[in-house]
Design a protein around this motif. Structure first.
Motif, PDB file in Angstrom:
ATOM      1  N   UNK A 125       8.171   1.857  -0.827  1.00  0.00           N
ATOM      2  CA  UNK A 125       9.279   2.504  -1.535  1.00  0.00           C
ATOM      3  C   UNK A 125       8.798   3.659  -2.409  1.00  0.00           C
ATOM      4  N   UNK A 126       7.473   3.821  -2.525  1.00  0.00           N
ATOM      5  CA  UNK A 126       6.921   4.932  -3.303  1.00  0.00           C
ATOM      6  C   UNK A 126       5.505   5.202  -2.818  1.00  0.00           C
ATOM      7  N   UNK A 127       4.793   6.083  -3.521  1.00  0.00           N
ATOM      8  CA  UNK A 127       3.448   6.458  -3.084  1.00  0.00           C
ATOM      9  C   UNK A 127       2.486   5.278  -3.175  1.00  0.00           C
ATOM     10  N   UNK A 128       2.639   4.439  -4.194  1.00  0.00           N
ATOM     11  CA  UNK A 128       1.808   3.239  -4.282  1.00  0.00           C
ATOM     12  C   UNK A 128       2.062   2.348  -3.066  1.00  0.00           C
ATOM     13  N   UNK A 129       3.330   2.211  -2.694  1.00  0.00           N
ATOM     14  CA  UNK A 129       3.671   1.430  -1.511  1.00  0.00           C
ATOM     15  C   UNK A 129       3.093   2.033  -0.244  1.00  0.00           C
ATOM     16  N   UNK A 130       3.123   3.358  -0.135  1.00  0.00           N
ATOM     17  CA  UNK A 130       2.491   4.026   1.006  1.00  0.00           C
ATOM     18  C   UNK A 130       1.021   3.635   1.117  1.00  0.00           C
ATOM     19  N   UNK A 131       0.330   3.659  -0.030  1.00  0.00           N
ATOM     20  CA  UNK A 131      -1.094   3.328  -0.043  1.00  0.00           C
ATOM     21  C   UNK A 131      -1.323   1.863   0.337  1.00  0.00           C
ATOM     22  N   UNK A 132      -0.478   0.971  -0.172  1.00  0.00           N
ATOM     23  CA  UNK A 132      -0.596  -0.453   0.154  1.00  0.00           C
ATOM     24  C   UNK A 132      -0.367  -0.686   1.639  1.00  0.00           C
ATOM     25  N   UNK A 133       0.675  -0.065   2.149  1.00  0.00           N
ATOM     26  CA  UNK A 133       1.035  -0.202   3.559  1.00  0.00           C
ATOM     27  C   UNK A 133      -0.070   0.357   4.460  1.00  0.00           C
ATOM     28  N   UNK A 134      -0.545   1.551   4.118  1.00  0.00           N
ATOM     29  CA  UNK A 134      -1.586   2.201   4.923  1.00  0.00           C
ATOM     30  C   UNK A 134      -2.898   1.427   4.842  1.00  0.00           C
ATOM     31  N   UNK A 135      -3.212   0.909   3.661  1.00  0.00           N
ATOM     32  CA  UNK A 135      -4.460   0.170   3.477  1.00  0.00           C
ATOM     33  C   UNK A 135      -4.532  -1.046   4.395  1.00  0.00           C
ATOM     34  N   UNK A 136      -3.435  -1.793   4.474  1.00  0.00           N
ATOM     35  CA  UNK A 136      -3.414  -2.973   5.332  1.00  0.00           C
ATOM     36  C   UNK A 136      -3.536  -2.581   6.798  1.00  0.00           C
ATOM     37  N   UNK A 137      -2.858  -1.518   7.172  1.00  0.00           N
ATOM     38  CA  UNK A 137      -2.904  -1.017   8.562  1.00  0.00           C
ATOM     39  C   UNK A 137      -4.323  -0.582   8.914  1.00  0.00           C
ATOM     40  N   UNK A 138      -4.972   0.142   8.012  1.00  0.00           N
ATOM     41  CA  UNK A 138      -6.350   0.604   8.233  1.00  0.00           C
ATOM     42  C   UNK A 138      -7.295  -0.586   8.374  1.00  0.00           C
ATOM     43  N   UNK A 139      -7.120  -1.575   7.504  1.00  0.00           N
ATOM     44  CA  UNK A 139      -7.965  -2.777   7.546  1.00  0.00           C
ATOM     45  C   UNK A 139      -7.766  -3.542   8.851  1.00  0.00           C
ATOM     46  N   UNK A 160      -5.348   9.807  -4.395  1.00  0.00           N
ATOM     47  CA  UNK A 160      -5.746   8.920  -5.494  1.00  0.00           C
ATOM     48  C   UNK A 160      -5.336   7.482  -5.202  1.00  0.00           C
ATOM     49  N   UNK A 161      -4.080   7.287  -4.790  1.00  0.00           N
ATOM     50  CA  UNK A 161      -3.591   5.934  -4.533  1.00  0.00           C
ATOM     51  C   UNK A 161      -4.235   5.328  -3.282  1.00  0.00           C
ATOM     52  N   UNK A 162      -4.442   6.145  -2.251  1.00  0.00           N
ATOM     53  CA  UNK A 162      -5.060   5.643  -1.022  1.00  0.00           C
ATOM     54  C   UNK A 162      -6.505   5.219  -1.258  1.00  0.00           C
ATOM     55  N   UNK A 163      -7.247   6.043  -2.012  1.00  0.00           N
ATOM     56  CA  UNK A 163      -8.656   5.714  -2.289  1.00  0.00           C
ATOM     57  C   UNK A 163      -8.767   4.498  -3.191  1.00  0.00           C
ATOM     58  N   UNK A 164      -7.800   4.320  -4.073  1.00  0.00           N
ATOM     59  CA  UNK A 164      -7.793   3.119  -4.908  1.00  0.00           C
ATOM     60  C   UNK A 164      -7.541   1.874  -4.043  1.00  0.00           C
ATOM     61  N   UNK A 165      -6.609   1.987  -3.090  1.00  0.00           N
ATOM     62  CA  UNK A 165      -6.251   0.842  -2.258  1.00  0.00           C
ATOM     63  C   UNK A 165      -7.310   0.518  -1.199  1.00  0.00           C
ATOM     64  N   UNK A 166      -7.991   1.545  -0.686  1.00  0.00           N
ATOM     65  CA  UNK A 166      -8.980   1.332   0.384  1.00  0.00           C
ATOM     66  C   UNK A 166     -10.183   2.242   0.136  1.00  0.00           C
ATOM     67  N   UNK A 167     -11.028   1.914  -0.871  1.00  0.00           N
ATOM     68  CA  UNK A 167     -12.111   2.818  -1.277  1.00  0.00           C
ATOM     69  C   UNK A 167     -13.178   3.040  -0.220  1.00  0.00           C
TER      70      UNK A 167
END
Length: 232
Positions: A125-139, A160-167
């Motif tokens: 629902x926001x950029x943090x959610x994008x990062x969470x969603x993408x992080x799980x997909x990448x993993x 910033x949010x993506x690197x925090x979620x999947x460094x």
């Protein structure tokens, strides 16, 4: 004499109070000036960073993630997929009522491309959610290098949010330029100025949250996130 002494004492207290108030106001004024100077300097640096963003000449990565916010971004991401810049594409933050077929038709893409290589995330629902969603997909898919497609002014906060979620992943910026900040006087354009100011404010808050280690919500409609193939 006693009354006069009391009056002089009250007058002295009032003078001390006024003096203290002037000191507080003066110091508050200088603190405010310092804050404004830091804010303006940071904003100009942010704008210069955004203006300097350019997509790589020959983009190559394991996969592509596009953060929704307009079909121009999705069109660009799909074009990158078509040219082989990445093996698979995640479209993150799609509205729950929007289907993969609708996106495919809007991007004028083939059903085979979407069936084989495109995933849809409906939970962010926001950029943090994008990062969470993408992080799980990448993993889940074991990707290491990711092309990130979003607007140029949105790119710093997205990274910033993506690197925090999947460094451990490497994120490569592929900015979509809606407003050319290099060749236009964007300071005189109220709409562009407002968009950059708003994004700088959000980026500043995200940076402070990162520095102090504050926890945030996962930005998802439901938990856990569920990414689905575009053409199920």
């Amino acid at each position: 004499m006693i009354e006069r002494g009391k009056w002089q004492e009250k007058a002295a207290r009032r003078r001390r109070s006024r003096s203290l108030l002037r000191k507080i106001l003066r110091r508050g004024f200088f603190v405010l000036l310092a804050f404004l100077a830091v804010f303006i300097a940071g904003f100009l640096q942010f704008a210069d960073t955004v203006a300097s963003l350019r997509p790589p000449v020959t983009p190559r990565a394991d996969a592509i993630v596009v953060l929704t916010g307009g079909f121009q971004r999705i069109d660009q991401a799909v074009d990158l997929l078509k040219t082989g810049a990445g093996k698979r594409l995640l479209i993150s933050g799609v509205h729950p009522t929007t289907t993969g077929s609708q996106i495919r038709r809007n991007t004028q893409s083939s059903p085979d491309l979407f069936k084989c290589c495109v995933d849809i995330g409906h939970e962010a629902i926001d950029t943090i959610g994008n990062a969470t969603e993408a992080s799980q997909w990448i993993h889940d898919r074991g990707y290491r290098t990711i092309l990130v497609v979003t607007n140029n002014y949105h790119m710093p906060r997205s990274l910033l949010e993506l690197r925090r979620a999947r460094p451990e992943a490497q994120f490569i910026a592929y900015p979509v330029v809606n407003s050319d900040l290099k060749t236009t006087n964007w300071l005189r354009n109220p709409l562009v100025l407002k968009a950059i100011l708003l994004e700088y404010g959000k980026y500043s808050i995200a940076s402070i949250r990162e520095m102090v280690g504050a926890r945030s919500t996962n930005g998802l409609r439901t938990e856990p996130s569920r990414v689905t193939p575009a053409e199920e």
